[in-house]
Design an enzyme around this catalytic site. Structure first.
Site, short mmCIF file in Angstrom:
data_model
loop_
_atom_site.label_atom_id
_atom_site.label_comp_id
_atom_site.label_asym_id
_atom_site.label_seq_id
_atom_site.Cartn_x
_atom_site.Cartn_y
_atom_site.Cartn_z
N LYS A 80 53.99 36.53 45.07
CA LYS A 80 53.22 36.03 44.06
C LYS A 80 51.97 37.09 44.24
CE LYS A 80 50.94 32.00 41.69
NZ LYS A 80 50.80 30.52 41.73
N SER A 155 52.60 28.01 37.93
CA SER A 155 52.03 29.32 37.51
C SER A 155 52.53 30.21 38.36
CB SER A 155 50.54 29.17 38.08
OG SER A 155 50.22 29.19 39.27
N SER A 179 52.61 24.37 40.95
CA SER A 179 52.85 25.73 40.74
C SER A 179 54.12 26.23 41.57
CB SER A 179 51.76 26.61 40.84
OG SER A 179 50.82 26.61 39.59
N1 GLN Z 1 49.46 23.73 36.30
C1 GLN Z 1 48.53 23.19 37.26
C2 GLN Z 1 47.01 23.68 36.83
O1 GLN Z 1 47.07 24.60 35.74
C3 GLN Z 1 48.88 23.72 38.34
C4 GLN Z 1 48.36 25.17 39.11
C5 GLN Z 1 48.99 25.47 40.51
O2 GLN Z 1 49.49 24.81 41.03
N2 GLN Z 1 48.45 26.72 40.66
O3 GLN Z 1 46.15 23.61 37.53
#
Ligand code: GLN
Length: 491
Positions: A80, A155, A179
């Site tokens: 990532k 994400s 994520s």
């Molecule tokens: N969807 C969650 C957020 O937007 C999780 C994001 C993540 O785990 N990086 O905060």
């Protein structure tokens, strides 16, 4: 029969490499070829490191040729774009870091490099990891290889797409509120959110520091255990890293669940859960029962209903503080024409950050401001303690809890991106785990109308071995994880 080099597990690839039936160069070329075939449509990669990959593959082959090499030597993988890679652009999915080239490797990267694994490239993500669909990337969206009209989750969407479509054999993502697990579930992969402190965060661009963890996305549980084994462990560069030896996870890969006690918290099976998802997860739990686990179907975690609200106070508060470093002076994007320093900062942030990032900064600033701090931030911290205690108490009686990873199957592109609250609701099954700092594993559990559904296995701190055992036994008895998407629509 011709070997399908794009859909091997790591352990299969390792066997072939050791027996000299395939070379790392062949594996790497197959991965790169797949990138050329499908990535303009699927959008997994922000940067493809082709030259480096070929060079690393040749080096790995030399090492393997001398009878050397370790578990991940010569294995094509990708990470990532929030994980720092020395000399390789690391954008975080943001204009702000579009041209940022880190001068050092994250610890996880250094560990993969030491093993001699092969970096195919850096993967697309929601900007600064804020989102659940990868539609918040500043560059382009990623598509789900199971149905390119749908999101791959986020994400770490690029991390899931790359592995699911055969562009890499495994990947790394980050999990602050689901994520790694959500994209794993949406793309039929295994994803681990480890115990807070198990895997070093040195070189992971900070989002919400009390919640962030790096985790692997793989094709099966054995691979997940393998990658975790390599990247976990104490790191003096990360003050939150746990000074604990890493157990030998391969010991936990046994095919039955005798003596394992599982709880099914009813709060995860109520309102908002798609009926098909519920049916699939219940069938998966019965499978676990058949493997010898003792299951209590009537467990309760009453504070679960406050978890998402608490998360969306704590997360923006920490994010807002972490993002203060992007001021156009130290690094990253800098607005070119400004009259004074204040205007420069305003323009840098105005142009450099996308709408979701700005939303979090405003939410966090509000929650921490005088007069509101007690009502929001402090209260959310208290809820955090209650959630943690409630989970701790259950782990006296259970080895793990079983829930869905996501309340829905992968949703359509564009369906939720205009409605932040709907998007935030995708995280409802995931966030308690981050709030409590505990580990959770998502494994493929079935399909609803051709779309993957993930089961979440939640454990107490440092119980990764037990989670791997449960997931592994499940995969010995099922073959959901062996299904791969047809890529005809993805070219
Ligand atoms: N969807 C969650 C957020 O937007 C999780 C994001 C993540 O785990 N990086 O905060």
């Amino acid at each position: 029969m011709k070997l399908d080099l794009n859909n091997l597990t790591i352990h299969q690839a390792r066997d072939l490499l050791v027996r000299k039936e395939v070379s790392s160069l062949e594996l790497t070329q197959a991965a790169l070829e797949r990138v050329h075939q499908v990535d303009s449509r699927l959008g997994a990669f922000i940067t493809v490191t082709e030259g480096l990959a070929l060079e690393q593959a040749r080096r790995a082959d030399r090492r393997l040729g001398q009878g050397e090499g370790e578990a991940l030597t010569g294995i094509p993988m990708a990470v990532k774009d929030i994980i720092c890679t020395k000399g390789i652009r690391t954008t975080c999915g943001s204009r702000m870091l579009e041209n940022f080239v880190p001068p050092y490797d994250a610890t996880v990267m250094a560990k993969l490099n030491a093993q001699g694994s092969v970096l195919i490239g850096k993967l697309n993500m929601d900007e600064f990891a804020m989102g659940s669909s990868t539609e918040n990337s500043a560059f382009f969206i990623s598509r789900n290889p199971w149905d390119p009209s749908r999101v791959p989750g986020g994400s770490s969407g690029g991390s899931a797409v790359a592995v699911a479509s055969g562009e890499a054999l495994f990947s790394l993502g980050s999990d602050t509120g689901g994520s790694v697990r959500l994209p794993a579930a949406f793309c039929n992969l295994v994803g681990l959110k480890p115990t807070y402190g198990l895997i070093s965060r040195y070189g992971l661009v900070a989002f919400a520091s009390s919640l962030d963890q790096i985790g692997p996305l793989t094709r099966d549980v054995a691979d997940c255990a393998l990658v975790t084994q390599v990247i976990a462990g104490y790191d003096p560069h990360d003050s939150t890293s746990l000074p604990q030896p890493v157990p030998d996870y391969s010991q936990s890969l046994i095919p039955h669940l005798k003596g394992i006690r599982l709880g099914v918290p009813r709060e995860y099976f109520g309102q908002g859960l798609q009926p098909e998802v519920k049916t699939i997860i219940q069938a998966a739990i019965r499978e676990l029962e058949g493997l010898g686990a003792e299951v209590d179907w009537e467990v309760s975690l009453p504070h679960t209903k406050y978890a998402l609200a608490a998360y969306y106070i704590l997360n923006p508060s920490e994010a807002m503080a972490n993002l203060a470093r992007y001021d156009g002076v130290k690094y990253g994007f800098s607005a070119p024409e400004a009259a004074d320093i204040w205007q420069a900062m305003e323009q840098t942030r105005g142009l450099g950050f996308g709408p979701e990032v700005k939303r979090r900064i405003m939410l966090g600033t509000y929650a921490l401001s005088t007069g509101y701090y007690d009502a929001y931030y402090l209260k959310a911290q208290k809820v955090r303690t209650l959630i943690r205690r409630e989970l701790d108490a259950l782990f006296d009686r259970f080895d793990a809890l079983i829930t869905p990873t996501s309340p829905t199957v992968p949703f359509k592109l564009g369906e939720k991106v205009g409605d932040p609250l709907q998007m935030y609701l995708s995280d409802v099954c995931a966030v308690s785990v981050n709030i409590a700092g505990i580990p959770a594993l998502s494994v493929p559990a079935g399909f609803a109308d051709g779309l993957p559904v993930g089961m979440q296995i939640i454990g107490k701190p440092l119980s990764e071995a037990i989670l791997f055992r449960i997931g592994y036994a499940f995969q010995q008895a099922t073959d959901w994880h062996k299904r791969t998407p047809h890529l005809e629509d993805c070219q």
